[in-house]
Design a protein around this motif. Sequence first.
Motif, PDB file in Angstrom:
ATOM      1  N   ASN A 137      17.661 -17.610   7.245  1.00  0.00           N
ATOM      2  CA  ASN A 137      17.518 -18.565   6.329  1.00  0.00           C
ATOM      3  C   ASN A 137      16.677 -19.638   6.507  1.00  0.00           C
ATOM      4  O   ASN A 137      16.486 -20.810   6.370  1.00  0.00           O
ATOM      5  N   TYR A 138      15.438 -19.320   7.659  1.00  0.00           N
ATOM      6  CA  TYR A 138      14.499 -20.283   7.890  1.00  0.00           C
ATOM      7  C   TYR A 138      13.629 -20.473   6.475  1.00  0.00           C
ATOM      8  O   TYR A 138      13.305 -19.614   5.870  1.00  0.00           O
ATOM      9  N   ASP A 139      13.579 -21.797   6.275  1.00  0.00           N
ATOM     10  CA  ASP A 139      12.683 -22.115   4.858  1.00  0.00           C
ATOM     11  C   ASP A 139      11.481 -22.957   5.275  1.00  0.00           C
ATOM     12  O   ASP A 139      10.995 -23.449   4.297  1.00  0.00           O
ATOM     13  N   GLY A 140      11.164 -22.826   6.424  1.00  0.00           N
ATOM     14  CA  GLY A 140       9.893 -23.646   6.565  1.00  0.00           C
ATOM     15  C   GLY A 140      10.212 -25.065   7.328  1.00  0.00           C
ATOM     16  O   GLY A 140       9.316 -25.748   7.708  1.00  0.00           O
ATOM     17  N   HIS A 141      11.483 -25.181   7.399  1.00  0.00           N
ATOM     18  CA  HIS A 141      12.007 -26.508   7.828  1.00  0.00           C
ATOM     19  C   HIS A 141      13.330 -26.455   8.804  1.00  0.00           C
ATOM     20  O   HIS A 141      13.374 -26.623  10.066  1.00  0.00           O
ATOM     21  N   ALA A 142      14.357 -26.008   8.041  1.00  0.00           N
ATOM     22  CA  ALA A 142      15.385 -25.665   8.791  1.00  0.00           C
ATOM     23  C   ALA A 142      15.669 -24.200   9.264  1.00  0.00           C
ATOM     24  O   ALA A 142      15.013 -23.466   8.754  1.00  0.00           O
ATOM     25  N   ASN A 143      16.537 -24.229  10.117  1.00  0.00           N
ATOM     26  CA  ASN A 143      16.881 -22.797  10.757  1.00  0.00           C
ATOM     27  C   ASN A 143      15.576 -22.347  11.513  1.00  0.00           C
ATOM     28  O   ASN A 143      15.410 -21.229  11.523  1.00  0.00           O
ATOM     29  N   ASP A 144      14.769 -23.424  12.091  1.00  0.00           N
ATOM     30  CA  ASP A 144      13.534 -22.884  12.764  1.00  0.00           C
ATOM     31  C   ASP A 144      13.869 -22.576  14.166  1.00  0.00           C
ATOM     32  O   ASP A 144      13.664 -22.936  15.045  1.00  0.00           O
ATOM     33  N   ILE A 145      14.236 -21.051  14.192  1.00  0.00           N
ATOM     34  CA  ILE A 145      14.620 -20.303  15.114  1.00  0.00           C
ATOM     35  C   ILE A 145      14.355 -18.712  15.084  1.00  0.00           C
ATOM     36  O   ILE A 145      14.380 -18.319  13.954  1.00  0.00           O
ATOM     37  N   MET A 146      13.822 -18.066  16.054  1.00  0.00           N
ATOM     38  CA  MET A 146      13.485 -16.601  16.155  1.00  0.00           C
ATOM     39  C   MET A 146      13.504 -16.139  17.480  1.00  0.00           C
ATOM     40  O   MET A 146      13.659 -16.754  18.454  1.00  0.00           O
ATOM     41  N   LEU A 147      13.903 -14.838  17.383  1.00  0.00           N
ATOM     42  CA  LEU A 147      13.996 -14.015  18.721  1.00  0.00           C
ATOM     43  C   LEU A 147      13.197 -13.127  18.493  1.00  0.00           C
ATOM     44  O   LEU A 147      12.406 -12.414  17.452  1.00  0.00           O
ATOM     45  N   LEU A 148      12.352 -12.727  19.632  1.00  0.00           N
ATOM     46  CA  LEU A 148      11.274 -11.929  19.980  1.00  0.00           C
ATOM     47  C   LEU A 148      11.865 -10.625  20.927  1.00  0.00           C
ATOM     48  O   LEU A 148      12.287 -11.036  22.086  1.00  0.00           O
ATOM     49  N   ARG A 149      11.609  -9.399  20.379  1.00  0.00           N
ATOM     50  CA  ARG A 149      12.089  -8.303  21.274  1.00  0.00           C
ATOM     51  C   ARG A 149      10.798  -7.883  21.975  1.00  0.00           C
ATOM     52  O   ARG A 149       9.843  -7.689  21.723  1.00  0.00           O
ATOM     53  N   LEU A 150      11.048  -7.701  23.410  1.00  0.00           N
ATOM     54  CA  LEU A 150       9.897  -7.473  24.284  1.00  0.00           C
ATOM     55  C   LEU A 150       9.881  -5.738  24.471  1.00  0.00           C
ATOM     56  O   LEU A 150      10.725  -5.072  24.117  1.00  0.00           O
ATOM     57  N   ASN A 151       8.705  -5.230  24.739  1.00  0.00           N
ATOM     58  CA  ASN A 151       8.569  -4.082  24.883  1.00  0.00           C
ATOM     59  C   ASN A 151       9.057  -3.407  26.288  1.00  0.00           C
ATOM     60  O   ASN A 151       9.290  -2.208  26.244  1.00  0.00           O
ATOM     61  N   ALA A 152       9.687  -3.887  27.063  1.00  0.00           N
ATOM     62  CA  ALA A 152      10.660  -3.817  28.367  1.00  0.00           C
ATOM     63  C   ALA A 152      11.178  -4.783  28.518  1.00  0.00           C
ATOM     64  O   ALA A 152      11.182  -5.971  28.414  1.00  0.00           O
ATOM     65  N   LYS A 153      12.135  -4.536  29.510  1.00  0.00           N
ATOM     66  CA  LYS A 153      12.919  -5.432  30.199  1.00  0.00           C
ATOM     67  C   LYS A 153      12.422  -5.982  31.365  1.00  0.00           C
ATOM     68  O   LYS A 153      11.466  -5.663  32.132  1.00  0.00           O
ATOM     69  N   ALA A 154      12.284  -7.516  31.394  1.00  0.00           N
ATOM     70  CA  ALA A 154      11.928  -8.322  32.750  1.00  0.00           C
ATOM     71  C   ALA A 154      12.855  -7.939  33.793  1.00  0.00           C
ATOM     72  O   ALA A 154      14.110  -7.695  33.863  1.00  0.00           O
ATOM     73  N   ASN A 155      11.832  -7.916  35.127  1.00  0.00           N
ATOM     74  CA  ASN A 155      12.676  -7.931  36.347  1.00  0.00           C
ATOM     75  C   ASN A 155      13.034  -9.263  36.664  1.00  0.00           C
ATOM     76  O   ASN A 155      12.272 -10.095  36.968  1.00  0.00           O
ATOM     77  N   LEU A 156      14.227  -9.469  36.751  1.00  0.00           N
ATOM     78  CA  LEU A 156      14.815 -10.771  37.238  1.00  0.00           C
ATOM     79  C   LEU A 156      14.409 -11.032  38.704  1.00  0.00           C
ATOM     80  O   LEU A 156      14.892 -10.375  39.553  1.00  0.00           O
ATOM     81  N   THR A 157      13.860 -12.136  39.077  1.00  0.00           N
ATOM     82  CA  THR A 157      13.355 -12.491  40.308  1.00  0.00           C
ATOM     83  C   THR A 157      13.471 -13.897  40.390  1.00  0.00           C
ATOM     84  O   THR A 157      13.971 -14.645  39.635  1.00  0.00           O
ATOM     85  N   ALA A 158      13.298 -14.633  41.691  1.00  0.00           N
ATOM     86  CA  ALA A 158      13.371 -16.136  41.862  1.00  0.00           C
ATOM     87  C   ALA A 158      12.502 -16.798  40.789  1.00  0.00           C
ATOM     88  O   ALA A 158      13.050 -17.852  40.348  1.00  0.00           O
ATOM     89  N   ALA A 159      11.171 -16.123  40.231  1.00  0.00           N
ATOM     90  CA  ALA A 159      10.462 -16.970  39.293  1.00  0.00           C
ATOM     91  C   ALA A 159      10.815 -16.477  37.778  1.00  0.00           C
ATOM     92  O   ALA A 159      10.175 -17.257  36.897  1.00  0.00           O
ATOM     93  N   VAL A 160      11.607 -15.438  37.628  1.00  0.00           N
ATOM     94  CA  VAL A 160      11.943 -14.954  36.108  1.00  0.00           C
ATOM     95  C   VAL A 160      13.367 -14.918  36.148  1.00  0.00           C
ATOM     96  O   VAL A 160      14.090 -13.965  36.972  1.00  0.00           O
ATOM     97  N   GLN A 161      14.168 -15.877  35.226  1.00  0.00           N
ATOM     98  CA  GLN A 161      15.497 -15.788  35.152  1.00  0.00           C
ATOM     99  C   GLN A 161      15.888 -16.126  33.862  1.00  0.00           C
ATOM    100  O   GLN A 161      15.104 -16.653  32.866  1.00  0.00           O
ATOM    101  N   LEU A 162      17.202 -15.516  33.567  1.00  0.00           N
ATOM    102  CA  LEU A 162      17.670 -16.079  32.086  1.00  0.00           C
ATOM    103  C   LEU A 162      18.207 -17.072  32.232  1.00  0.00           C
ATOM    104  O   LEU A 162      18.741 -17.902  32.942  1.00  0.00           O
ATOM    105  N   ILE A 163      18.448 -17.829  31.011  1.00  0.00           N
ATOM    106  CA  ILE A 163      19.144 -19.063  30.911  1.00  0.00           C
ATOM    107  C   ILE A 163      20.214 -18.973  29.827  1.00  0.00           C
ATOM    108  O   ILE A 163      20.146 -18.389  28.914  1.00  0.00           O
ATOM    109  N   PRO A 164      21.423 -19.597  30.121  1.00  0.00           N
ATOM    110  CA  PRO A 164      22.717 -19.411  29.266  1.00  0.00           C
ATOM    111  C   PRO A 164      22.440 -20.380  28.074  1.00  0.00           C
ATOM    112  O   PRO A 164      21.575 -21.476  28.371  1.00  0.00           O
ATOM    113  N   LEU A 165      23.127 -20.036  27.275  1.00  0.00           N
ATOM    114  CA  LEU A 165      22.930 -20.948  25.762  1.00  0.00           C
ATOM    115  C   LEU A 165      24.181 -21.844  25.838  1.00  0.00           C
ATOM    116  O   LEU A 165      25.358 -21.605  26.420  1.00  0.00           O
TER     117      LEU A 165
END
Length: 249
Positions: free
Chosen positions: A98-126
Motif C-alpha cells: 500500500n505504499y503510495d509515495g507518501h504513506a506506508n513508506d516501508i520495505m524489506l530487502l532479502r539478502l543473498n545470504a545470512k549475516a554472521n551475528l557478531t559484536a558488530a552485527v546484531q539484530l534489533i527487536p521491533l
Amino acid sequence: MEIGSIVLVLSVVYYGAEGSHIVGGRDAVPHSRPYVASLQQRGRHGCGGLLVKEDFVLTAAHCQVTVPFTVVLGGDLLAAKEPTKQTFTTVRSIPHPNYDGHANDIMLLRLNAKANLTAAVQLIPLQRGRLRAGGNCITAGWGDIGDNNTLANRLQEVNVTILSQRRCRKTWGAVPITRSMVCGTGVDNFQGFCSGDSGGPLVCDGAAAGVVSFSGRRCGDPRTPDVYTRISSFTDWIVNVINNEPLAV
C-alpha cells in the motif's frame, strides 16, 4: 523530490567528508549501533536500513531502486576496510503493497545470504508498544551532515524527542500525517536526519520504533518535524514476509 509541500529525504548520493556530524548530531561510538546497514550502489552510500533477521533488512519504500543494493553491515567508517564489515547483495525488494509515495513508506530487502551475528552485527527487536509524546529516542545514519550535500564518513547519531500526533499534524498543516507515522524533533533546533539517512532506524528503549521517511525543506527544522514510518503499525506484515518469503533461486 517534492510532493506537495514536503521534501522526501531520498537516497541521493554525495561524496563524504570526515570530521563532521549528522545535522546537530555526534559521532556514534564505533559499532554501538550494530543493527544499522548502509545501502550502497557503486560503492556509494544511498540509504540506511536496519537488520531485523539474519537475511532481511528493513528500510523505506522510497529507497527502492532498479538495480540491487550492496548492503554493508558492521561498519563505522564508510570508506575504511574494517574487518568487522560484512557485505551482501539484495535478491528481492519487497515494498509495502500500500505504499503510495507518501504513506506506508516501508520495505524489506532479502539478502543473498545470512549475516554472521557478531559484536558488530546484531539484530534489533521491533518495538510493539505505544510511543509516548516527549519520549527520548535516537536515530542514526551516514546521511548529509550539514544540509549541504555532504555525506558523513563515520556513523552519526542524534537524539530525538517524540511529538504527539496532534502537534505533528498541526505543524505539518495540509500534509497528511497518518496513524502509521511518528514524528520527532531534535533536542535543539536543526537537529535530525537528512538526505542519505532515509530508511534508517528510530530507536526507542533499545527497539526499532520507526524508519526514516521524510522531512521538510531544511533538515532538522522544527517547523516541519521529522517523520518516520511507525514500525508497530506494520509488525504483522513484517513478520509475515520474513516467515513466508521463499528462498532465492
